[in-house]
Design a protein around this motif. Structure first.
Motif, mmCIF file in Angstrom:
data_model
loop_
_atom_site.group_PDB
_atom_site.id
_atom_site.type_symbol
_atom_site.label_atom_id
_atom_site.label_comp_id
_atom_site.label_asym_id
_atom_site.label_seq_id
_atom_site.Cartn_x
_atom_site.Cartn_y
_atom_site.Cartn_z
ATOM 1 N N PRO A 39 49.481 23.948 54.885
ATOM 2 C CA PRO A 39 48.165 24.348 54.384
ATOM 3 C C PRO A 39 48.262 25.398 53.288
ATOM 4 C CG PRO A 39 48.630 25.453 56.448
ATOM 5 C CD PRO A 39 49.758 24.496 56.226
ATOM 6 N N ARG A 40 47.253 25.421 52.420
ATOM 7 C CA ARG A 40 47.173 26.478 51.430
ATOM 8 C C ARG A 40 46.947 27.797 52.159
ATOM 9 N NH1 ARG A 40 42.971 26.012 47.243
ATOM 10 N NH2 ARG A 40 44.446 27.091 45.888
ATOM 11 N N HIS A 41 47.556 28.840 51.670
ATOM 12 C CA HIS A 41 47.453 30.128 52.355
ATOM 13 C C HIS A 41 47.651 31.249 51.348
ATOM 14 C CE1 HIS A 41 51.646 28.889 52.191
ATOM 15 N NE2 HIS A 41 52.023 30.139 52.373
ATOM 16 N N GLU A 42 46.922 32.331 51.527
ATOM 17 C CA GLU A 42 47.011 33.464 50.600
ATOM 18 C C GLU A 42 48.184 34.356 50.979
ATOM 19 O OE1 GLU A 42 44.245 36.971 48.579
ATOM 20 O OE2 GLU A 42 43.373 35.485 49.936
ATOM 21 N N VAL A 43 48.960 34.725 49.978
ATOM 22 C CA VAL A 43 50.080 35.643 50.193
ATOM 23 C C VAL A 43 50.035 36.748 49.148
ATOM 24 C CG1 VAL A 43 51.575 33.902 51.243
ATOM 25 C CG2 VAL A 43 51.671 34.272 48.783
ATOM 26 N N GLY A 52 57.163 22.582 57.876
ATOM 27 C CA GLY A 52 56.078 23.159 58.650
ATOM 28 C C GLY A 52 55.925 24.653 58.488
ATOM 29 N N TYR A 53 56.663 25.246 57.567
ATOM 30 C CA TYR A 53 56.678 26.711 57.482
ATOM 31 C C TYR A 53 55.351 27.318 57.056
ATOM 32 C CZ TYR A 53 57.811 31.434 56.014
ATOM 33 O OH TYR A 53 57.806 32.803 55.870
ATOM 34 N N TYR A 54 54.621 26.661 56.157
ATOM 35 C CA TYR A 54 53.396 27.262 55.635
ATOM 36 C C TYR A 54 52.388 27.575 56.744
ATOM 37 C CZ TYR A 54 54.558 26.324 50.706
ATOM 38 O OH TYR A 54 55.137 26.311 49.470
ATOM 39 N N ALA A 55 52.413 26.816 57.814
ATOM 40 C CA ALA A 55 51.456 27.036 58.904
ATOM 41 C C ALA A 55 51.718 28.331 59.657
ATOM 42 C CB ALA A 55 51.489 25.857 59.871
ATOM 43 N N ARG A 56 52.901 28.892 59.515
ATOM 44 C CA ARG A 56 53.235 30.125 60.224
ATOM 45 C C ARG A 56 53.772 31.214 59.289
ATOM 46 N NH1 ARG A 56 57.559 26.583 61.107
ATOM 47 N NH2 ARG A 56 59.631 27.477 60.764
ATOM 48 N N SER A 57 53.619 31.023 57.988
ATOM 49 C CA SER A 57 54.124 31.983 57.005
ATOM 50 C C SER A 57 53.464 33.343 57.156
ATOM 51 C CB SER A 57 53.880 31.447 55.587
ATOM 52 O OG SER A 57 54.184 32.420 54.609
ATOM 53 N N THR A 58 54.236 34.400 56.933
ATOM 54 C CA THR A 58 53.644 35.728 56.859
ATOM 55 C C THR A 58 52.831 35.832 55.573
ATOM 56 O OG1 THR A 58 55.623 36.582 55.751
ATOM 57 C CG2 THR A 58 55.552 36.762 58.147
ATOM 58 N N ASP A 59 51.915 36.799 55.524
ATOM 59 C CA ASP A 59 51.029 36.889 54.360
ATOM 60 C C ASP A 59 51.482 37.921 53.332
ATOM 61 O OD1 ASP A 59 50.431 39.201 55.716
ATOM 62 O OD2 ASP A 59 48.342 38.689 56.123
ATOM 63 N N ALA A 60 52.596 38.602 53.573
ATOM 64 C CA ALA A 60 53.107 39.588 52.623
ATOM 65 C C ALA A 60 54.592 39.336 52.361
ATOM 66 C CB ALA A 60 52.911 41.009 53.161
ATOM 67 N N ARG A 71 59.562 35.234 53.244
ATOM 68 C CA ARG A 71 60.947 34.927 52.883
ATOM 69 C C ARG A 71 61.438 33.623 53.505
ATOM 70 N NH1 ARG A 71 63.574 38.822 50.142
ATOM 71 N NH2 ARG A 71 62.469 40.798 49.891
ATOM 72 N N GLY A 72 60.525 32.831 54.046
ATOM 73 C CA GLY A 72 60.890 31.528 54.553
ATOM 74 C C GLY A 72 61.448 31.568 55.960
ATOM 75 N N PRO A 73 61.847 30.411 56.468
ATOM 76 C CA PRO A 73 62.376 30.316 57.827
ATOM 77 C C PRO A 73 63.668 31.119 57.992
ATOM 78 C CG PRO A 73 61.871 28.146 56.929
ATOM 79 C CD PRO A 73 61.790 29.109 55.802
#
Length: 330
Positions: A75-79, A269-277, A280-282
């Motif tokens: 999903p699109r997500h703000e970082v 599937g990383y974007y679904a659980r990515s940190t927002d700041a 650095r990836g999985p």
């Protein structure tokens, strides 16, 4: 050699524009060789001008609806991203030669003895061709192909000093970074910089298609892949790194021309659980992220020359359409 197979509809991990992993060629009969150790930093000779990327935030991921299934562009997500410096161009043959001259480093293509070459770029005896993966027969495993010989034994980079260095693996890129006192960008940093301040846009220059108004903005494929490239943009393979126009942050060709290695492991599937700041990836994986697409991309089968597009390959794999750019260490 049969290269007439058409790419399947849609794009998965083994998409036509990205070379097969090295292991697919190793099954053809060549044993792996241990790569050279990464040299210690010895005082940088890294000379590529820098773009200053400000602290800010953006929405990461595909906004165009053109995402490739399996790539994980949603999903699109703000970082939010902290300020950093990034090379305005990908690393050139001249840049890489200074590194090799200073350290004596041997790339993995040299230590393994082969690399992946697109069939129309081949400049080598047919006896040097190890074979072709069944799924992507337009890629040859070519003995003697390396960064000094991008098309194989009969090619050279003598007139290509300002072209991107190719046949460098992720491990080779990390070796260069160690020498230069720099690092590879994270995937989020790469996308933030590639967008050039144009949040939500499809390309670094906006939403206009690459050939809009009859003016090509990027080095990609034209014509029926993989047999005929009509060269409408002027290039069969790589273009000099300062071709076309830089984006709003001053980056030249972040999309098209060559894929660029990033620091992150790949996980669709990383974007679904990515940190927002500063994500650095999985924490682990089997392949590393590649961004930006290359001269083999085309909208009909692989439109990965978009800002949000992702690909991946194993860290020891090298090919004739992948390079890297570096960022400031922190």
């Amino acid at each position: 050699m049969d290269t007439d197979s058409e790419p399947a509809g849609g794009c998965g991990p083994e998409c036509a524009c990205g070379a097969p992993g090295r292991s697919q060629f190793l099954t053809l009969g060549t044993a792996p060789v241990t790569a050279s150790a990464i040299p210690s930093a010895s005082g940088t000779r890294h000379r590529i001008p820098q773009a200053q990327i400000p602290t800010g935030s953006f929405v990461m991921g595909d906004s165009s609806g053109d995402a490739n299934l399996g790539d994980g562009e949603t999903p699109r997500h703000e970082v939010s991203i902290s300020a950093f410096e990034i090379d305005t161009t990908s690393v050139t043959n001249d840049d890489f030669a200074r590194f090799v001259d200073d350290t004596g480093y041997l790339t993995e293509a040299e230590t393994f003895g082969f690399s992946a070459v697109f069939h129309l770029a081949l400049q080598a005896p047919e006896s040097d061709i190890m074979g072709q993966p069944t799924a992507t027969p337009w890629w040859f495993g070519v003995r003697g192909a390396d960064w000094r010989h991008p098309g194989g034994a009969n090619s050279s980079v003598d007139e290509l000093g300002d072209h991107p260095v190719v046949h460098v693996s992720w491990n080779d890129a990390m070796a260069y970074c160690a020498w230069a006192g720099r690092r590879l960008p994270t995937e989020a940093e790469w996308e933030y910089a590639a967008r050039g301040g144009l949040d939500g846009k499809k390309y670094p220059w906006g939403d206009e298609e690459p050939e809009a108004d009859g003016m090509w903005r990027v080095n990609i494929w034209q014509g029926p892949f993989p047999r005929v490239n009509t060269l409408d943009d002027g290039f069969l393979t790589t273009a000099p790194v300062r071709t076309f126009e830089p984006n709003g942050y001053g980056l030249w060709q972040p999309v098209g021309n060559v894929w660029e290695w990033c620091a992150d492991w790949f996980d669709p599937g990383y974007y679904a659980r990515s940190t927002d700041a500063d994500p650095r990836g999985p924490e682990n994986g089997s392949s590393r992220i590649l961004r930006g697409g290359s001269y083999l991309c085309h909208t009909s089968y692989c439109n990965r020359y978009r800002n949000s597009a992702r690909s991946q390959n194993t860290p020891d794999s090298s090919m004739g359409n992948a390079d890297f750019r570096t960022v400031s260490a922190r």
